[in-house]
Design a protein around this motif. Sequence first.
Motif, mmCIF file in Angstrom:
data_model
loop_
_atom_site.group_PDB
_atom_site.id
_atom_site.type_symbol
_atom_site.label_atom_id
_atom_site.label_comp_id
_atom_site.label_asym_id
_atom_site.label_seq_id
_atom_site.Cartn_x
_atom_site.Cartn_y
_atom_site.Cartn_z
ATOM 1 N N TYR A 1 2.555 1.677 -3.480
ATOM 2 C CA TYR A 1 1.653 2.251 -4.477
ATOM 3 C C TYR A 1 1.419 3.739 -4.211
ATOM 4 O O TYR A 1 1.290 4.531 -5.145
ATOM 5 C CB TYR A 1 0.324 1.502 -4.475
ATOM 6 N N SER A 2 1.350 4.115 -2.934
ATOM 7 C CA SER A 2 1.194 5.525 -2.599
ATOM 8 C C SER A 2 2.415 6.323 -3.053
ATOM 9 O O SER A 2 2.289 7.415 -3.626
ATOM 10 C CB SER A 2 0.991 5.693 -1.092
ATOM 11 N N SER B 1 -4.633 -1.475 -6.149
ATOM 12 C CA SER B 1 -4.889 -2.622 -5.281
ATOM 13 C C SER B 1 -6.032 -3.477 -5.820
ATOM 14 O O SER B 1 -5.990 -4.712 -5.744
ATOM 15 C CB SER B 1 -5.223 -2.128 -3.866
ATOM 16 N N ALA C 1 -11.572 -2.669 -0.168
ATOM 17 C CA ALA C 1 -10.990 -1.583 -0.962
ATOM 18 C C ALA C 1 -11.983 -1.000 -1.950
ATOM 19 O O ALA C 1 -11.913 0.185 -2.276
ATOM 20 C CB ALA C 1 -9.754 -2.101 -1.708
ATOM 21 N N ARG D 1 -3.513 3.430 7.459
ATOM 22 C CA ARG D 1 -3.779 2.001 7.377
ATOM 23 C C ARG D 1 -5.277 1.779 7.416
ATOM 24 O O ARG D 1 -5.979 2.365 8.229
ATOM 25 C CB ARG D 1 -3.095 1.255 8.538
ATOM 26 N N THR E 1 -5.926 3.115 -4.670
ATOM 27 C CA THR E 1 -6.911 2.065 -4.425
ATOM 28 C C THR E 1 -7.185 1.258 -5.692
ATOM 29 O O THR E 1 -7.386 0.044 -5.647
ATOM 30 C CB THR E 1 -8.217 2.687 -3.908
ATOM 31 N N HIS F 1 0.839 -1.203 0.000
ATOM 32 C CA HIS F 1 0.000 0.000 0.000
ATOM 33 C C HIS F 1 0.873 1.251 0.000
ATOM 34 O O HIS F 1 0.647 2.191 -0.760
ATOM 35 C CB HIS F 1 -0.915 -0.025 1.228
ATOM 36 N N VAL G 1 -4.368 -2.595 2.776
ATOM 37 C CA VAL G 1 -4.192 -2.085 1.423
ATOM 38 C C VAL G 1 -5.114 -0.929 1.203
ATOM 39 O O VAL G 1 -6.111 -0.754 1.879
ATOM 40 C CB VAL G 1 -4.476 -3.182 0.373
ATOM 41 N N ALA G 2 -4.761 -0.105 0.165
ATOM 42 C CA ALA G 2 -5.644 0.980 -0.204
ATOM 43 C C ALA G 2 -6.382 0.541 -1.446
ATOM 44 O O ALA G 2 -5.825 -0.087 -2.319
ATOM 45 C CB ALA G 2 -4.833 2.207 -0.509
#
Length: 412
Positions: free
Chosen positions: A142-143, A322, A275, A270, A319, A139, A411-412
């Motif tokens: 990816y951010s 994910s 998602a 978190r 998101t 997460h 995860v987002a």
Amino acid sequence: MPSPYRALFAAPGSKAFSAAGLLGRMPLSMMGIGVVTMVSQLTGRYGLAGALAATIALAAAVAGPQVSRLVDQYGQRRVLRPATLISLVAAAGLLLAAHHDGPDWVLFVCCAGIGCVPSVGAMVRARWAALYRGTPRLHTAYSFESVMDEICFIFGPIISIGLSTAWFPEAGPLLAACFLAVGVFWLTEQRATEPAPHPRERSGGGTALRSAGLQVLVATFVATGAIFGAVDVVTVAFAEEEGHKAAASVVLSVYALGSCVAGVVFGLLRFAGAAERRWLLGVCAMAVSMIPLLLVGNLPFLAVALFVAGLSIAPTMITTMSLIEEHVPRAQLTEGMTWVSTGLAVGVALGSSVAGWVIDAAGARAGYGVPAVSGAVAVVVGFLGYRRLKRPAPGRGGSVGQHSEREERHVA
């Protein structure tokens, strides 16, 4: 750098492939606007300049998923280097043809060749997925990559336009091609972090777009891309109406800055729960954030409104990545990520075209109705496809195997 982001780079090779990825994706924000600036300076034909930029975007939308599909089957090094060489040769042909006043058809052929450029962002995200699949760090990764995307869009256009206007017309696209060459060849030199390929005979063939969940994401992001494309065009026109056309690049950078800030903060959070609910909330937030643009009266207010609008972009994109993991087989993960980029590219082309028509007919303020309508369409598509997103595909490339694990892993 906050500790969750520092922890990402504990893995050997992560700093190097992330840096290479940043260089390799700079052309995403530099090439199109650089071609517009170059051609308009050399010929004064804005119509031709815009058509060439659209050709690059549409060619990339067609070729990008095919390149990524080959990457999933044969590996990044074997596919990215030849694809990049095609793009570089085409870029060199474009610069030479434009400089020597070549025929229009040559310019269009070269722009179509540039569209073979690989989706470097998807390649880097695939490496993060290979490193941190099944952990909360994915997460954060990816951010981080979403923040890098926004950094490219903050500085890329400024660099490209600045070089082409202050040095020589071809300077912006030339530097973009150099970034592509260095970034891709540096990235593919790093074999230790390259995801393992999945040959067709083992992955079962076919396209990742067969996934019902991915179809919803791509369709929604066509509408989302229309928001981005329309906002860019209308903002330039609005700034020109206000007598400060040069300020448009600063205002659009503020838009990207809002997304960048949100991406940094989102990566530190978190989450528990599904998602797909956060994704739908993000799509709705993007749509609602377009409404204040209909009320803008001056550039400072526009900058504030765009900064607020930008806050929903990076969290929604994070998101989305994910969700792609949950709905696309692992052997087709890179292709799945690229399909979302393709949807965005098609949407940008549509949004830019429609917004330009509305501006010509009714003025820049009316043009902000285009992103507002596009946002509404994105929400409708998102709600209609929500049930598909709640049913991950068997054998997906997701980071987790069970729903309870997905809730436990943030995860987002």
